[in-house]
Design a protein around this motif. Structure first.
Motif, PDB file in Angstrom:
ATOM      1  N   TYR A   1      26.851  41.986  61.809  1.00 13.31           N
ATOM      2  CA  TYR A   1      27.661  42.379  63.067  1.00 13.31           C
ATOM      3  C   TYR A   1      28.307  40.927  63.417  1.00 13.31           C
ATOM      4  CZ  TYR A   1      26.073  47.075  62.555  1.00 13.31           C
ATOM      5  OH  TYR A   1      25.780  48.376  62.259  1.00 13.31           O
ATOM      6  N   ALA A   2      29.034  40.596  62.924  1.00 13.11           N
ATOM      7  CA  ALA A   2      29.503  39.095  63.239  1.00 13.11           C
ATOM      8  C   ALA A   2      30.331  39.143  64.545  1.00 13.11           C
ATOM      9  CB  ALA A   2      30.500  38.619  62.173  1.00 13.11           C
ATOM     10  N   ASN A   3      31.026  40.218  64.748  1.00 16.78           N
ATOM     11  CA  ASN A   3      31.897  40.402  66.093  1.00 16.78           C
ATOM     12  C   ASN A   3      31.239  40.260  67.389  1.00 16.78           C
ATOM     13  OD1 ASN A   3      34.074  41.139  67.963  1.00 16.78           O
ATOM     14  ND2 ASN A   3      33.100  42.979  67.681  1.00 16.78           N
ATOM     15  N   THR A   4      29.891  40.567  67.287  1.00 12.95           N
ATOM     16  CA  THR A   4      29.035  40.726  68.482  1.00 12.95           C
ATOM     17  C   THR A   4      28.023  39.647  68.419  1.00 12.95           C
ATOM     18  OG1 THR A   4      27.827  42.655  67.459  1.00 12.95           O
ATOM     19  CG2 THR A   4      29.324  43.210  69.222  1.00 12.95           C
ATOM     20  N   GLY A   5      28.157  38.678  67.742  1.00 20.62           N
ATOM     21  CA  GLY A   5      27.058  37.541  67.626  1.00 20.62           C
ATOM     22  C   GLY A   5      26.103  37.590  66.687  1.00 20.62           C
ATOM     23  N   ILE A   6      26.351  38.073  65.498  1.00 17.53           N
ATOM     24  CA  ILE A   6      25.621  38.018  64.367  1.00 17.53           C
ATOM     25  C   ILE A   6      24.365  38.722  64.665  1.00 17.53           C
ATOM     26  CG2 ILE A   6      25.065  36.358  62.432  1.00 17.53           C
ATOM     27  CD1 ILE A   6      27.875  35.875  63.586  1.00 17.53           C
ATOM     28  N   GLN A   7      24.365  39.927  64.643  1.00 14.24           N
ATOM     29  CA  GLN A   7      23.240  41.044  64.643  1.00 14.24           C
ATOM     30  C   GLN A   7      23.037  41.188  63.082  1.00 14.24           C
ATOM     31  OE1 GLN A   7      25.475  41.447  67.097  1.00 14.24           O
ATOM     32  NE2 GLN A   7      24.379  40.438  68.766  1.00 14.24           N
ATOM     33  N   THR A   8      21.880  41.680  62.721  1.00 16.93           N
ATOM     34  CA  THR A   8      21.591  42.211  61.314  1.00 16.93           C
ATOM     35  C   THR A   8      22.045  43.604  61.103  1.00 16.93           C
ATOM     36  OG1 THR A   8      19.786  42.709  59.924  1.00 16.93           O
ATOM     37  CG2 THR A   8      19.189  43.321  61.954  1.00 16.93           C
ATOM     38  N   SER A   9      22.605  43.672  59.841  1.00 19.96           N
ATOM     39  CA  SER A   9      23.172  45.025  59.422  1.00 19.96           C
ATOM     40  C   SER A   9      22.353  45.325  58.223  1.00 19.96           C
ATOM     41  CB  SER A   9      24.709  44.775  59.133  1.00 19.96           C
ATOM     42  OG  SER A   9      24.752  44.242  57.866  1.00 19.96           O
ATOM     43  N   PRO A  10      22.580  46.492  57.648  1.00 22.65           N
ATOM     44  CA  PRO A  10      21.841  46.992  56.425  1.00 22.65           C
ATOM     45  C   PRO A  10      21.996  46.151  55.301  1.00 22.65           C
ATOM     46  CG  PRO A  10      22.658  48.919  57.587  1.00 22.65           C
ATOM     47  CD  PRO A  10      23.058  47.819  58.211  1.00 22.65           C
ATOM     48  N   THR A  11      23.429  45.275  55.124  1.00 26.55           N
ATOM     49  CA  THR A  11      23.558  44.479  54.103  1.00 26.55           C
ATOM     50  C   THR A  11      23.248  43.211  54.334  1.00 26.55           C
ATOM     51  OG1 THR A  11      25.925  44.404  54.858  1.00 26.55           O
ATOM     52  CG2 THR A  11      25.544  46.226  53.587  1.00 26.55           C
ATOM     53  N   THR A  12      22.715  42.766  55.282  1.00 21.02           N
ATOM     54  CA  THR A  12      22.218  41.304  55.357  1.00 21.02           C
ATOM     55  C   THR A  12      21.100  41.006  54.287  1.00 21.02           C
ATOM     56  OG1 THR A  12      22.611  41.624  57.839  1.00 21.02           O
ATOM     57  CG2 THR A  12      21.133  39.673  56.925  1.00 21.02           C
ATOM     58  N   PRO A  13      21.199  40.218  53.609  1.00 18.31           N
ATOM     59  CA  PRO A  13      20.334  39.926  52.615  1.00 18.31           C
ATOM     60  C   PRO A  13      18.790  39.751  53.279  1.00 18.31           C
ATOM     61  CG  PRO A  13      21.961  38.459  52.084  1.00 18.31           C
ATOM     62  CD  PRO A  13      22.163  38.998  53.461  1.00 18.31           C
ATOM     63  N   TYR A  14      17.642  39.771  52.276  1.00 17.26           N
ATOM     64  CA  TYR A  14      16.198  39.443  52.910  1.00 17.26           C
ATOM     65  C   TYR A  14      16.422  37.929  53.197  1.00 17.26           C
ATOM     66  CZ  TYR A  14      11.659  38.114  51.837  1.00 17.26           C
ATOM     67  OH  TYR A  14      10.267  37.106  52.076  1.00 17.26           O
ATOM     68  N   GLY A  15      15.722  37.532  54.178  1.00 14.60           N
ATOM     69  CA  GLY A  15      15.653  36.241  54.685  1.00 14.60           C
ATOM     70  C   GLY A  15      16.863  35.667  55.469  1.00 14.60           C
ATOM     71  N   GLY A  16      17.710  36.565  55.948  1.00  9.84           N
ATOM     72  CA  GLY A  16      18.894  36.000  56.459  1.00  9.84           C
ATOM     73  C   GLY A  16      18.310  35.951  58.142  1.00  9.84           C
ATOM     74  N   ASN A  17      18.950  34.824  58.591  1.00 10.78           N
ATOM     75  CA  ASN A  17      18.495  34.534  60.064  1.00 10.78           C
ATOM     76  C   ASN A  17      19.702  35.030  60.885  1.00 10.78           C
ATOM     77  OD1 ASN A  17      18.289  33.594  62.463  1.00 10.78           O
ATOM     78  ND2 ASN A  17      18.209  31.294  61.845  1.00 10.78           N
ATOM     79  N   THR A  18      19.631  36.158  61.575  1.00  8.42           N
ATOM     80  CA  THR A  18      20.697  36.671  62.523  1.00  8.42           C
ATOM     81  C   THR A  18      19.889  36.687  63.824  1.00  8.42           C
ATOM     82  OG1 THR A  18      19.970  38.925  62.164  1.00  8.42           O
ATOM     83  CG2 THR A  18      21.220  38.209  60.726  1.00  8.42           C
ATOM     84  N   THR A  19      20.730  36.969  64.945  1.00  9.52           N
ATOM     85  CA  THR A  19      20.022  37.137  66.132  1.00  9.52           C
ATOM     86  C   THR A  19      19.025  38.081  66.416  1.00  9.52           C
ATOM     87  OG1 THR A  19      22.324  38.154  67.031  1.00  9.52           O
ATOM     88  CG2 THR A  19      21.836  35.724  67.761  1.00  9.52           C
ATOM     89  N   PHE A  20      19.056  39.253  65.568  1.00  6.74           N
ATOM     90  CA  PHE A  20      18.002  40.235  65.588  1.00  6.74           C
ATOM     91  C   PHE A  20      16.707  39.959  64.525  1.00  6.74           C
ATOM     92  CE2 PHE A  20      20.503  44.124  67.427  1.00  6.74           C
ATOM     93  CZ  PHE A  20      20.752  43.517  68.736  1.00  6.74           C
ATOM     94  N   THR A  21      17.095  39.100  63.892  1.00  6.22           N
ATOM     95  CA  THR A  21      16.065  38.767  62.770  1.00  6.22           C
ATOM     96  C   THR A  21      15.678  37.006  62.850  1.00  6.22           C
ATOM     97  OG1 THR A  21      17.620  38.371  60.980  1.00  6.22           O
ATOM     98  CG2 THR A  21      16.408  40.835  61.289  1.00  6.22           C
ATOM     99  N   PRO A  22      15.325  36.472  64.004  1.00  7.36           N
ATOM    100  CA  PRO A  22      15.077  35.347  63.939  1.00  7.36           C
ATOM    101  C   PRO A  22      13.777  34.896  63.353  1.00  7.36           C
ATOM    102  CG  PRO A  22      14.696  36.155  65.972  1.00  7.36           C
ATOM    103  CD  PRO A  22      15.073  37.269  65.384  1.00  7.36           C
TER     104      PRO A  22
END
Lengths: 323, 290
Positions: free
Chosen positions: A149-170
């Motif tokens: 979810y890039a528009n609101t500040g890079i939160q994880t979505s179901p298509t974010t790959p394994y290991g992705g660093n997002t604001t919801f999966t730091p």
């Protein structure tokens, strides 16, 4: 009924120089420098031509494009809520059919394109998309996938790959890999459960001519179609803006992204490398994977290896030349 | 502080840290100074390179802060990018006793500052130069300059040495307060985004086009998300169907993807200096956009 209305046949293009010069996605939009989804939008608009209606569920391609009273679209466009891109497309399609049948409107049935992000298609917008496809409305649903979810500040979505660093999966001491789940597979989700859908394809901004042809093929089909387009996001993924296309190409060369078409039951693969590059080459360009240890990368590599092998036996087809 | 609240606006480009600075200032004012405070962005501030605006309101204890609408008038305006001064909306609503702080290297005094109130304070600080030297964030330097300029805010702990700042005088020519944002001259520009000027989104470099080297292959066109490349019909009977004539820098955000893709080195990365883009720009819509 639909078959009697839609008669268009958008011809495929062979080379970059055959791509139409007319633009329906104008400059001046406030996307980030080097935006992948914006490039994808431009190519889709070019491919679809003037007789098109775009629907924009909330997401980057709505918020950054349509800022206060001005939009970059040279064709009709409408904002929908992030949940209901599919529902609005269904309504517009049904209304157009009736207006044409009753003679209240003249001309060709338009291309109806829903330009939804990964959230607006396979996460928040899934029910409306699925319902549109189930009912068989004549519209193209595009999922431009920037894997967050890039528009609101890079939160994880179901298509974010394994290991992705997002604001919801730091990543941290408790969960060192960041995102622990493996992503959804949107095209298989559509193929597997929607009998009315006759054409599904994946595309990437690294291969623009292929992307344009897939859009045109999808628009020529009567009935619901689905395109899953890979669009790297420099801000969300943390790479240099100039490298957007290179990152997109590396995703294909490492097997992180697979290019194929599903045409009424038949798979055709494009740009399938003879030998896949190690996933590490794709990861090292992006900051969102900078924290991954060797064990995590091995886990991701195993996932990609299995994914690449697990595809149904491909029907060999002429491979379009890389651009 | 008098009974009125102190209103501060941060005018910036997404990615420079204006919203973080605004939040830090409001938090410090609440926690350290015991004031009432609020910080709010004008819109979603997540787009790198887009114009963003963040507002801070501070009030003495006992005076409640209501509303979170965009600040129409301001006591202080902090401008994070000197290019933003080209848009009058950047300093709209500055009060006649207000303060304008802008980030620019020494001796850089844009002509646009003449539109400021004659009685307003203007402070220039080389935030990016200082940040590069001290390996810190430019937003912190600007926040420090702001806190140094207001005695009330010195206790926040952000204030920097006032010697880093240069106070300019005799620039403004306007009498009284500047009109607020909502009263621009004439109508707001509606409809198409082609009237937007996105030059401020570039972060220091731009693609420079060399026509002699260009083979008009359109590889740049097919990777450019901003449609800033200008084409014309090729010469009749010539080699090319269409020929590239230049770049409209009004729309170019400086991602340099064209430079990366060009097979003939006709697009080269060049450091942007003031006036460079204007000199070489080729208008994409000469009839529509002035």
């Amino acid at each position: 009924m639909a078959a009697a209305i839609k008669t268009q046949n958008l011809a495929p293009v062979k080379l970059i120089r055959n791509v139409p010069k007319e633009e329906y996605y104008l400059p001046g939009h406030r996307t980030c420098a080097g935006c992948g989804p914006a490039l994808q939008y431009k190519l889709v608009a070019k491919a679809a031509g003037p007789n098109t209606i775009f629907l924009g569920p909330t997401g980057c391609m709505y918020v950054a494009n349509a800022s206060y009273l001005c939009t970059p679209y040279a064709v009709p466009w409408m904002h929908t809520q992030i949940t209901n891109g599919g529902a609005v497309a269904s309504g517009i399609e049904a209304a157009y059919k009736v207006l044409l049948r009753k003679g209240k409107r003249e001309g060709e049935f338009p291309n109806i394109i829903v330009m939804a992000g990964d959230g607006g298609s396979v996460d928040i917008g899934l029910q409306a998309m699925s319902a549109m496809m189930y009912r068989g409305h004549d519209a193209l649903f595009i999922c431009y996938d920037n894997e967050a979810y890039a528009n609101t500040g890079i939160q994880t979505s179901p298509t974010t790959p394994y290991g992705g660093n997002t604001t919801f999966t730091p990543p941290g001491s408790a969960i060192p890999e960041g995102k622990t789940l493996f992503p959804k597979d949107p095209p298989q989700l559509v193929i597997g459960a929607h009998p009315a859908v006759k054409y599904v394809a994946t595309a990437s901004i690294a291969y623009p001519v292929d992307l344009i042809n897939k859009v045109r093929k999808a628009l020529n089909v009567v009935g619901p179609t689905f395109l899953h387009i890979h669009c790297p996001c420099p801000k969300g993924w943390g790479f240099d803006e100039a490298k957007t296309v290179e990152v997109a190409r590396l995703a294909i060369e490492t097997g992180m992204w697979n290019m194929y078409e599903w045409d009424n039951g038949e798979y055709r693969y494009q740009f399938k490398p003879k030998k896949y590059k190690p996933v590490r080459e794709y990861l090292k360009l992006q900051n969102r994977f900078a924290h991954l240890s060797d064990a995590h990368i091995a886990k991701l590599q195993a996932f990609v290896d299995a994914k690449v092998k697990a595809k149904p036996v491909p029907v060999e087809a002429a491979v379009p030349k890389a651009n | 502080m008098d009974s009125r609240s102190l209103e501060i606006r941060f005018e910036s480009v997404g990615g420079l840290g204006a919203h973080a600075a605004a939040e830090a200032l409001a938090s410090a004012a609440v926690l350290k100074l015991g004031l009432n405070g609020s910080a709010f962005p004008s819109c979603v501030p997540e787009r790198k390179g887009a114009c963003v605006r963040s507002c801070v309101r501070l009030a003495p204890p006992g005076q409640a802060l209501r509303g979170s609408g965009e600040l129409q008038a301001a006591d202080a305006i902090v401008v994070f990018h000197v290019g933003l001064l080209r848009d009058p909306a950047t300093f709209a609503g500055l009060r006649k006793d207000g303060t304008l702080i802008y980030a620019a290297p020494a001796k850089s005094v844009p002509d646009e500052l003449a539109a400021l109130p004659a009685t307003a304070r203007v402070i220039r600080v080389d935030a990016y130069g200082i940040a590069a030297k001290q390996k810190c964030e430019a937003s912190g330097v600007l926040l420090g300059a702001l806190c140094a300029a207001f005695p009330l805010l010195r206790e926040t702990g952000f204030a920097r040495d006032a010697k880093e700042c240069e106070e300019l005088s005799g620039l403004g020519e306007h009498e009284g307060d500047l009109p607020p944002v909502s009263e621009p001259n004439g109508e707001p520009r509606l409809g198409s985004s082609i009237w937007n000027d996105l030059s401020v989104a570039r972060s220091g470099s731009l693609p420079s086009f060399n026509r002699e080297r260009c083979i008009h292959c359109a590889m740049c066109e097919i990777v450019c998300p901003d449609l800033c490349l200008v084409w014309e019909e090729g010469e009749k009977g010539g080699r090319f169907q269409r020929e590239l004539t230049g770049v409209d820098y009004r729309y170019c955000k400086g991602c340099l993807r064209c430079v990366e893709t060009c097979p003939a080195s006709a697009m080269l990365k060049k450091a942007e200096t003031p006036g460079l883009a204007e000199r070489f720009a080729v208008p994409l819509f000469p009839d529509l956009v002035e």
